[in-house]
Design a protein around this motif. Structure first.
Motif, PDB file in Angstrom:
ATOM      1  N   ILE A 154       0.827  -1.213   0.000  1.00 32.61           N
ATOM      2  CA  ILE A 154       0.000   0.000   0.000  1.00 32.61           C
ATOM      3  C   ILE A 154       0.855   1.254   0.000  1.00 32.61           C
ATOM      4  N   LEU A 155       2.107   1.114   0.479  1.00 39.98           N
ATOM      5  CA  LEU A 155       3.015   2.260   0.499  1.00 39.98           C
ATOM      6  C   LEU A 155       3.255   2.806  -0.913  1.00 39.98           C
ATOM      7  N   LYS A 156       3.093   1.956  -1.915  1.00 35.32           N
ATOM      8  CA  LYS A 156       3.352   2.372  -3.300  1.00 35.32           C
ATOM      9  C   LYS A 156       2.222   3.226  -3.885  1.00 35.32           C
ATOM     10  N   VAL A 157       1.046   3.215  -3.236  1.00 36.95           N
ATOM     11  CA  VAL A 157      -0.109   3.933  -3.797  1.00 36.95           C
ATOM     12  C   VAL A 157      -0.778   4.853  -2.774  1.00 36.95           C
ATOM     13  N   LEU A 158      -0.054   5.236  -1.740  1.00 35.64           N
ATOM     14  CA  LEU A 158      -0.624   6.150  -0.744  1.00 35.64           C
ATOM     15  C   LEU A 158      -0.899   7.508  -1.377  1.00 35.64           C
ATOM     16  N   PRO A 159      -1.998   8.171  -1.011  1.00 37.90           N
ATOM     17  CA  PRO A 159      -2.266   9.521  -1.523  1.00 37.90           C
ATOM     18  C   PRO A 159      -1.163  10.495  -1.120  1.00 37.90           C
ATOM     19  N   ALA A 160      -0.864  11.421  -1.984  1.00 36.27           N
ATOM     20  CA  ALA A 160       0.173  12.409  -1.694  1.00 36.27           C
ATOM     21  C   ALA A 160      -0.226  13.238  -0.481  1.00 36.27           C
ATOM     22  N   GLY A 161       0.733  13.428   0.404  1.00 36.74           N
ATOM     23  CA  GLY A 161       0.499  14.267   1.578  1.00 36.74           C
ATOM     24  C   GLY A 161      -0.130  13.558   2.750  1.00 36.74           C
ATOM     25  N   LEU A 162      -0.463  12.271   2.598  1.00 38.26           N
ATOM     26  CA  LEU A 162      -1.068  11.542   3.723  1.00 38.26           C
ATOM     27  C   LEU A 162      -0.003  11.216   4.748  1.00 38.26           C
ATOM     28  N   GLY A 163      -0.192  11.688   5.986  1.00 37.00           N
ATOM     29  CA  GLY A 163       0.770  11.442   7.048  1.00 37.00           C
ATOM     30  C   GLY A 163       0.380  10.260   7.911  1.00 37.00           C
ATOM     31  N   ALA A 164       1.243   9.933   8.855  1.00 38.73           N
ATOM     32  CA  ALA A 164       0.983   8.800   9.744  1.00 38.73           C
ATOM     33  C   ALA A 164      -0.238   9.050  10.619  1.00 38.73           C
ATOM     34  N   GLU A 165      -0.442  10.350  10.994  1.00 36.69           N
ATOM     35  CA  GLU A 165      -1.542  10.650  11.913  1.00 36.69           C
ATOM     36  C   GLU A 165      -2.906  10.370  11.272  1.00 36.69           C
ATOM     37  N   GLY A 166      -3.029  10.601   9.979  1.00 36.90           N
ATOM     38  CA  GLY A 166      -4.317  10.416   9.331  1.00 36.90           C
ATOM     39  C   GLY A 166      -4.494   9.087   8.635  1.00 36.90           C
ATOM     40  N   PHE A 167      -3.466   8.196   8.754  1.00 34.24           N
ATOM     41  CA  PHE A 167      -3.518   6.947   8.007  1.00 34.24           C
ATOM     42  C   PHE A 167      -4.681   6.055   8.427  1.00 34.24           C
ATOM     43  N   HIS A 168      -4.875   5.886   9.739  1.00 38.86           N
ATOM     44  CA  HIS A 168      -5.928   4.988  10.220  1.00 38.86           C
ATOM     45  C   HIS A 168      -7.325   5.470   9.794  1.00 38.86           C
ATOM     46  N   ASP A 169      -7.567   6.790   9.904  1.00 45.58           N
ATOM     47  CA  ASP A 169      -8.876   7.324   9.500  1.00 45.58           C
ATOM     48  C   ASP A 169      -9.097   7.144   8.002  1.00 45.58           C
ATOM     49  N   TRP A 170      -8.034   7.350   7.213  1.00 53.50           N
ATOM     50  CA  TRP A 170      -8.149   7.179   5.766  1.00 53.50           C
ATOM     51  C   TRP A 170      -8.458   5.727   5.407  1.00 53.50           C
ATOM     52  N   LEU A 171      -7.770   4.795   6.060  1.00 50.83           N
ATOM     53  CA  LEU A 171      -7.990   3.383   5.784  1.00 50.83           C
ATOM     54  C   LEU A 171      -9.408   2.969   6.196  1.00 50.83           C
ATOM     55  N   ALA A 172      -9.863   3.473   7.347  1.00 53.43           N
ATOM     56  CA  ALA A 172     -11.206   3.126   7.828  1.00 53.43           C
ATOM     57  C   ALA A 172     -12.294   3.664   6.911  1.00 53.43           C
ATOM     58  N   SER A 173     -12.011   4.768   6.189  1.00 53.84           N
ATOM     59  CA  SER A 173     -13.021   5.382   5.324  1.00 53.84           C
ATOM     60  C   SER A 173     -13.121   4.718   3.958  1.00 53.84           C
ATOM     61  N   LEU A 174     -12.174   3.832   3.627  1.00 53.43           N
ATOM     62  CA  LEU A 174     -12.186   3.198   2.302  1.00 53.43           C
ATOM     63  C   LEU A 174     -13.378   2.260   2.149  1.00 53.43           C
ATOM     64  N   ASP A 175     -14.094   2.394   1.039  1.00 51.47           N
ATOM     65  CA  ASP A 175     -15.127   1.417   0.722  1.00 51.47           C
ATOM     66  C   ASP A 175     -14.598   0.492  -0.370  1.00 51.47           C
ATOM     67  N   GLU A 176     -15.432  -0.442  -0.808  1.00 52.15           N
ATOM     68  CA  GLU A 176     -14.983  -1.435  -1.797  1.00 52.15           C
ATOM     69  C   GLU A 176     -14.521  -0.771  -3.084  1.00 52.15           C
ATOM     70  N   LYS A 177     -15.214   0.258  -3.489  1.00 50.84           N
ATOM     71  CA  LYS A 177     -14.843   0.952  -4.721  1.00 50.84           C
ATOM     72  C   LYS A 177     -13.467   1.592  -4.589  1.00 50.84           C
ATOM     73  N   GLY A 178     -13.218   2.206  -3.425  1.00 50.17           N
ATOM     74  CA  GLY A 178     -11.914   2.836  -3.197  1.00 50.17           C
ATOM     75  C   GLY A 178     -10.788   1.823  -3.158  1.00 50.17           C
ATOM     76  N   MET A 179     -11.063   0.657  -2.565  1.00 48.78           N
ATOM     77  CA  MET A 179     -10.036  -0.388  -2.510  1.00 48.78           C
ATOM     78  C   MET A 179      -9.698  -0.911  -3.906  1.00 48.78           C
ATOM     79  N   LYS A 180     -10.707  -1.096  -4.731  1.00 50.34           N
ATOM     80  CA  LYS A 180     -10.470  -1.576  -6.098  1.00 50.34           C
ATOM     81  C   LYS A 180      -9.696  -0.551  -6.916  1.00 50.34           C
ATOM     82  N   ALA A 181      -9.958   0.734  -6.645  1.00 53.63           N
ATOM     83  CA  ALA A 181      -9.215   1.784  -7.340  1.00 53.63           C
ATOM     84  C   ALA A 181      -7.735   1.742  -6.955  1.00 53.63           C
ATOM     85  N   LEU A 182      -7.451   1.501  -5.669  1.00 56.47           N
ATOM     86  CA  LEU A 182      -6.056   1.368  -5.221  1.00 56.47           C
ATOM     87  C   LEU A 182      -5.392   0.150  -5.859  1.00 56.47           C
TER      88      LEU A 182
END
Length: 660
Positions: free
Chosen positions: A33-61
């Motif tokens: 996942i490190l290869k496709v992280l959104p630009a500017g995403l820091g460690a502090e916001g990683f968990h919230d970003w991952l929790a917000s992913l739905d199936e469509k977002g995961m397939k896009a990654l």
């Protein structure tokens, strides 16, 4: 000193947990996942970003990762789901979504269970669970939801409290006349009085509610008894069936009676030497007068074989025989003379008067004979059945308005069970449930506005929103409509000419087009903000209604003034919607027995009576209803002599205390 983590360290920590709790392959896939992280995403916001992913977002990654690596990684999405479940498992329950489908999905992912596994653990069919997750239906049993809570490791009520409105249930209602009201009453009463859906009630509780509903329909007013005993065969002659001459006469009367003051139409008639009414009548009055003639002409043609025409109204003997024929349709114990008959006589007096239409049209008038008939009828006694029969049990209580407000809260809780957060509604995926939720949101806003500002029915079914003037999220004037916004506060706005009593002294200082405003947020108004699972205001709900609900109900295609309450643009539809929702009042715990379905005009009776009972002042009620004190005392406020006596002494005592 605390050293902040990098995104790589956060990902590695999660990967190690996946290796322990799932398998090392998932951990290896997840690290990519490190290869496709959104630009500017820091460690502090990683968990919230991952929790917000739905199936469509995961397939896009996964698609992005395939482009980076040059080959597909089939198990990457599964690894993401496992990692997301770990993150969700650490989330506190306060972050659980407010709508039931999303809350159930959240809880399943938090528990790292499949739908099939949950079905086996909870004895709920897998197909049923998928329907709940998709929002196509809602549970009809609280017991089933409690089993889900147990299987998902949730506290009791975590899911059930998101179901204030339970799914479709079988009520066994056989009376088709009041089916919709009864079904709503049973569903709401089960929740309000017992805290469970109808399907979970004990047999004795079901029988008690069914018996209560059956008994309410036995409480009939004299007006209802007359209607039920009238001849069933229709005798009214519709306007379309009138002969051409009678229709021409009616159109002439419309032009005479309805030409507005200071209008071009009125000026042109006067210049042509044509007569006009001293005081123009409203469209609703014209409709009522035409209906009177339809009944009279129907009697004349169907019973006597006479051709309809205004000359029939000059025969007082014919009017007398018509009244006698009407009365013969009723039983001996039913009072025959009501406002229907006296209203017809008042219409005849207007037509026969010195400035009436019969004289202007060249007919012989008989005003004195009509007045003599009116006096004879008065000696017989008129049954003035009040317009508040349906809510009469409420008016006997100390604060009748309490029941309308509590009924509104029950409607809002039912709405919350359909859409979750009232300020950020999530409408069901099912088209049928979605339409139901949209209509309920509209009706709840309407009910609240009616409670806070008890205007007449035409102000609601005739209310418009000027789509050209209104702007989303900004202030706007009402324009050609009846809703504006100023300083973030919405308000209703009506022109003086739109009030039934516009010619009265109440509006004397206003011009015809001057606006009278009714705010939807006011700290001094006791009912514009309510506690419904937290404080919520009418102003907030109106904003959501305009942005998310109104466009869906309208369905597009309107560029000018659109209905403020789509699909309720006639008095009949408005009355039907309010009557159905009035089941929420009948369902309240402790409500007086016998509350019947009531329409928008009942709000004026309830508000006026509540204000007078609380303050002892007819003037205070008249101010709210924008009516005269005499009108409020005669028609609206239910205030017994004993109450007047008590409040008189109370006022005297308060004056003495102030003097001391």
């Amino acid at each position: 000193m605390v050293v902040s983590q990098t995104p790589r360290e956060v990902v590695e920590e999660l990967a190690r947990r996946l290796a322990r709790e799932a398998n090392k392959a998932y951990a290896s896939h997840f690290r990519q996942i490190l290869k496709v992280l959104p630009a500017g995403l820091g460690a502090e916001g990683f968990h919230d970003w991952l929790a917000s992913l739905d199936e469509k977002g995961m397939k896009a990654l996964a698609a992005q990762l395939e482009q980076v690596e040059g080959k597909p990684r089939p198990h990457f999405v599964s690894a993401l789901k496992r990692a997301r479940a770990v993150v969700l498992g650490e989330k506190p329950l306060r972050e659980m979504p407010s709508s039931f489908p999303e809350a159930l999905r959240w809880a399943i992912e938090r528990a790292s269970l499949s739908v099939r596994t949950l079905a086996g653990a909870s004895d709920v069919k897998e197909k049923t669970l998928w329907g709940w997750l998709a929002g196509r239906q809602l549970p009809s049993s609280r017991a089933a939801v409690e089993k889900l809570e147990e299987a998902l490791g949730l506290p009791q009520g975590a899911l059930a409290q998101r179901l204030s409105r339970w799914g479709r249930q079988k009520f066994g209602v056989h009376d088709k006349r009041h089916r919709r009201f009864t079904q709503a009453f049973l569903r709401l009463a089960a929740r309000a009085r017992y805290g469970v859906p109808w399907s979970d009630l004990r047999e004795a509780e079901r029988k008690a509610l069914l018996r209560e509903d059956e008994e309410r329909w036995g409480r009939s007013s004299n007006r209802q008894l007359r209607t039920s005993q009238a001849v069933k065969t229709p005798y009214r002659l519709p306007y379309e069936a009138w002969p051409e001459r009678a229709q021409v006469e009616w159109r002439g009367y419309e032009a005479f009676a309805a030409a507005p003051q200071r209008s071009r139409q009125r000026a042109e008639r006067v210049l042509r030497g044509e007569e006009v009414a001293a005081r123009p009548v409203r469209e609703t009055t014209l409709t009522r007068e035409r209906q009177m003639l339809e009944r009279f002409y129907g009697y004349c043609r169907n019973e006597l074989g006479l051709e309809p025409g205004l000359e029939l109204l000059t025969r007082v003997d014919l009017v007398e025989s018509y009244l006698a024929w009407r009365w013969r349709r009723y039983d001996e114990d039913v009072h025959p003379l009501t406002k229907t008959e006296t209203g017809f006589i008042a219409f005849l007096k207007k037509l026969h008067g010195p400035q009436g239409y019969l004289r202007a049209a060249g007919y012989e008038t008989r005003l004195e004979e009509i007045k003599a008939l009116e006096k004879r009828l008065a000696r017989a006694g008129v049954d003035e059945t009040p317009g508040y029969h349906a809510v009469e049990p409420l008016l006997e209580t100390d604060d009748p308005l309490y029941w309308l407000v509590e009924g509104l809260k029950l409607l809002l809780l039912e709405l919350k069970g359909l859409v979750g957060d009232l300020r950020r509604p999530a409408f069901p995926a099912s088209k049928k449930l979605q339409q139901e939720a949209l209509a309920l949101y509209r009706d709840a806003v309407l009910w609240w506005a009616l409670t806070a500002h008890p205007l007449r029915a035409k102000h609601w079914y005739g209310a418009r929103l000027d789509l050209k003037a209104s702007r989303q999220g900004e202030d706007f004037p009402p324009g050609e409509g009846h809703l504006g916004r100023e300083g973030g506060v919405y308000y209703l706005a009506y022109r003086k000419r739109e009030f039934k009593n516009a010619a009265s002294k109440i509006f004397k200082a206003y011009r015809d087009d001057d606006l009278i405003r009714f705010p939807l947020q006011d700290p001094e108004h006791p009912h514009l903000s309510l506690e419904v699972d937290g404080k919520v205001s009418l102003n907030e709900l109106v904003h959501v209604y305009l942005v998310e609900v109104h466009p869906r109900l309208l369905g597009g295609g309107s560029a000018g003034a659109a209905p403020l309450f789509p699909r309720l643009e006639s008095e009949t539809r408005l009355r039907a919607a309010v009557s159905q929702r009035s089941a929420a009042v009948a369902a309240l715990p402790g409500v007086p027995a016998g509350v019947l379905p009531f329409g928008p005009h009942a709000f004026r009776h309830v508000v006026a009576t509540a204000i007078v009972k609380t303050t002892g002042s007819f003037e205070a009620a008249a101010n709210v209803l924008l009516d005269s004190i005499e009108m409020v005392a005669r028609h609206y406020a239910r205030f017994a002599p004993a109450d007047r006596y008590r409040f008189g002494w109370r006022a005297y005592g308060e004056a003495l205390r102030r003097k001391e």
